[in-house]
Design a protein around this motif. Sequence first.
Motif, PDB file in Angstrom:
ATOM      1  N   LYS A 158      -5.999   4.425  -4.062  1.00 16.74           N
ATOM      2  CA  LYS A 158      -6.719   3.173  -3.803  1.00 16.74           C
ATOM      3  C   LYS A 158      -7.685   2.869  -4.946  1.00 16.74           C
ATOM      4  CE  LYS A 158      -9.407   0.837  -0.285  1.00 16.74           C
ATOM      5  NZ  LYS A 158     -10.029   0.922   1.029  1.00 16.74           N
ATOM      6  N   CYS A 159      -8.355   3.902  -5.436  1.00 21.61           N
ATOM      7  CA  CYS A 159      -9.276   3.725  -6.565  1.00 21.61           C
ATOM      8  C   CYS A 159      -8.536   3.236  -7.800  1.00 21.61           C
ATOM      9  CB  CYS A 159      -9.989   5.051  -6.853  1.00 21.61           C
ATOM     10  SG  CYS A 159     -11.096   5.012  -8.277  1.00 21.61           S
ATOM     11  N   GLU A 160      -7.385   3.834  -8.075  1.00 24.93           N
ATOM     12  CA  GLU A 160      -6.596   3.415  -9.229  1.00 24.93           C
ATOM     13  C   GLU A 160      -6.127   1.966  -9.090  1.00 24.93           C
ATOM     14  OE1 GLU A 160      -5.712   4.805 -12.195  1.00 24.93           O
ATOM     15  OE2 GLU A 160      -7.032   6.492 -11.763  1.00 24.93           O
ATOM     16  N   VAL A 161      -5.685   1.598  -7.898  1.00 25.82           N
ATOM     17  CA  VAL A 161      -5.248   0.212  -7.654  1.00 25.82           C
ATOM     18  C   VAL A 161      -6.413  -0.749  -7.841  1.00 25.82           C
ATOM     19  CG1 VAL A 161      -4.419  -1.372  -5.880  1.00 25.82           C
ATOM     20  CG2 VAL A 161      -3.313   0.855  -6.161  1.00 25.82           C
ATOM     21  N   GLU A 162      -7.558  -0.385  -7.278  1.00 29.19           N
ATOM     22  CA  GLU A 162      -8.727  -1.266  -7.397  1.00 29.19           C
ATOM     23  C   GLU A 162      -9.215  -1.350  -8.834  1.00 29.19           C
ATOM     24  OE1 GLU A 162     -11.506   0.227  -4.525  1.00 29.19           O
ATOM     25  OE2 GLU A 162     -10.357  -0.626  -2.843  1.00 29.19           O
ATOM     26  N   SER A 163      -9.020  -0.305  -9.627  1.00 28.47           N
ATOM     27  CA  SER A 163      -9.463  -0.351 -11.023  1.00 28.47           C
ATOM     28  C   SER A 163      -8.607  -1.287 -11.859  1.00 28.47           C
ATOM     29  CB  SER A 163      -9.472   1.047 -11.629  1.00 28.47           C
ATOM     30  OG  SER A 163      -8.136   1.502 -11.859  1.00 28.47           O
ATOM     31  N   LEU A 164      -7.453  -1.658 -11.360  1.00 31.30           N
ATOM     32  CA  LEU A 164      -6.584  -2.601 -12.064  1.00 31.30           C
ATOM     33  C   LEU A 164      -7.005  -4.049 -11.853  1.00 31.30           C
ATOM     34  CD1 LEU A 164      -3.134  -0.969 -11.310  1.00 31.30           C
ATOM     35  CD2 LEU A 164      -4.436  -0.840 -13.438  1.00 31.30           C
ATOM     36  N   HIS A 165      -7.835  -4.294 -10.876  1.00 34.76           N
ATOM     37  CA  HIS A 165      -8.264  -5.676 -10.587  1.00 34.76           C
ATOM     38  C   HIS A 165      -9.371  -6.098 -11.484  1.00 34.76           C
ATOM     39  CE1 HIS A 165      -6.553  -5.236  -6.302  1.00 34.76           C
ATOM     40  NE2 HIS A 165      -5.618  -5.519  -7.176  1.00 34.76           N
ATOM     41  N   TRP A 198       0.804  -1.219   0.000  1.00 32.72           N
ATOM     42  CA  TRP A 198       0.000   0.000   0.000  1.00 32.72           C
ATOM     43  C   TRP A 198       0.840   1.274   0.000  1.00 32.72           C
ATOM     44  CZ3 TRP A 198      -4.208   2.238  -1.305  1.00 32.72           C
ATOM     45  CH2 TRP A 198      -4.579   3.434  -0.746  1.00 32.72           C
TER      46      TRP A 198
END
Length: 116
Positions: free
Chosen positions: A109-116, A12
């Motif tokens: 966090k939004c950008e990381v989650e959008s990669l999933h 993180w």
Amino acid sequence: MWKADTGRGGLWPLLLALALLSGAPARAAGPCTPPVPPDPAGRPEKPVPPAKSPCVDAPTKAGCLGWEAYRFNDEVKAYNAKVPAFQKAANAYVAQLNAYVAAAGAYAKCEVESLH
């Protein structure tokens, strides 16, 4: 004051740092909204304390002349009158900075989650 959230661990902190330092523009169609930093022009300027006259710390017991003491006392009063306004403005600016930090974390966090 803002403290780093040390309870997350893992990747993180690295992902947050990379997202903040990448400088890459947000995707136009993406759901993530990049944070907007507070305007640096809104940063309050700390009042300058009055300069102490050399006679205040003079080794002789004579000390300052009456007019020097009164002048310094007036300058201290003027400085003390400016401090509460500065503290209020500084607290407001710190709140804006903390909101920006929170928004940056949410964005990363939004950008990381959008990669999933």
